[in-house]
Design an enzyme around this catalytic site. Structure first.
Site, PDB file in Angstrom:
ATOM      1  N   VAL A 157     -81.612  66.488 111.308  1.00  0.00           N
ATOM      2  CA  VAL A 157     -80.636  65.426 110.834  1.00  0.00           C
ATOM      3  C   VAL A 157     -79.563  65.537 111.750  1.00  0.00           C
ATOM      4  CG1 VAL A 157     -79.397  64.560 108.975  1.00  0.00           C
ATOM      5  CG2 VAL A 157     -81.521  65.494 108.431  1.00  0.00           C
ATOM      6  N   CYS A 158     -78.956  63.917 112.139  1.00  0.00           N
ATOM      7  CA  CYS A 158     -77.563  64.101 112.888  1.00  0.00           C
ATOM      8  C   CYS A 158     -77.002  62.736 111.919  1.00  0.00           C
ATOM      9  CB  CYS A 158     -77.778  63.843 114.447  1.00  0.00           C
ATOM     10  SG  CYS A 158     -78.646  62.324 114.925  1.00  0.00           S
ATOM     11  N   ARG A 159     -75.952  62.036 113.067  1.00  0.00           N
ATOM     12  CA  ARG A 159     -75.221  61.010 112.254  1.00  0.00           C
ATOM     13  C   ARG A 159     -76.233  59.734 112.272  1.00  0.00           C
ATOM     14  NH1 ARG A 159     -72.054  56.676 113.637  1.00  0.00           N
ATOM     15  NH2 ARG A 159     -72.767  56.613 115.852  1.00  0.00           N
TER      16      ARG A 159
END
Length: 98
Positions: free
Chosen positions: A62-64
């Site tokens: 997961v990231c932004r």
């Protein structure tokens, strides 16, 4: 590269299913809120900390917005890890955060 939707991840978290989530954002970004139970390993440190991960386990990256987690997913896949990218990142996440 395998993808998973934020809704599918939210369902895993809310039903207490085994979900190993790695958040590759920077600590300052994570401080604003992360998926409950997610472990923060910034993308720039992933190469040096990947030995902390178990190749037998599946990880959700997961990231932004999904860009950095895509890079992390491709990198770890090439190293023999079982990883899935969460499409849309935290911008698409509608579940609880901690």
């Amino acid at each position: 590269m395998k993808q998973i939707s934020p809704e599918e991840v939210q369902n895993l978290v809310e039903t207490n299913q085994e979900a190993a989530i790695i958040d590759v954002r920077e600590p300052a970004e994570v401080a604003a809120g992360k998926i409950p139970g997610a472990v923060n390993i910034p993308l720039g440190l992933l190469e040096f900390r990947m030995n902390e991960l178990d190749k037998a386990q599946e990880y959700i990256m997961v990231c932004r917005s999904g860009g950095r987690s895509s890079q992390a997913t491709n990198f770890l896949e090439n190293q023999g890890y079982n990883v899935i990218n969460m499409d849309g990142g935290m911008m698409a996440w509608e579940g609880a955060t901690e």
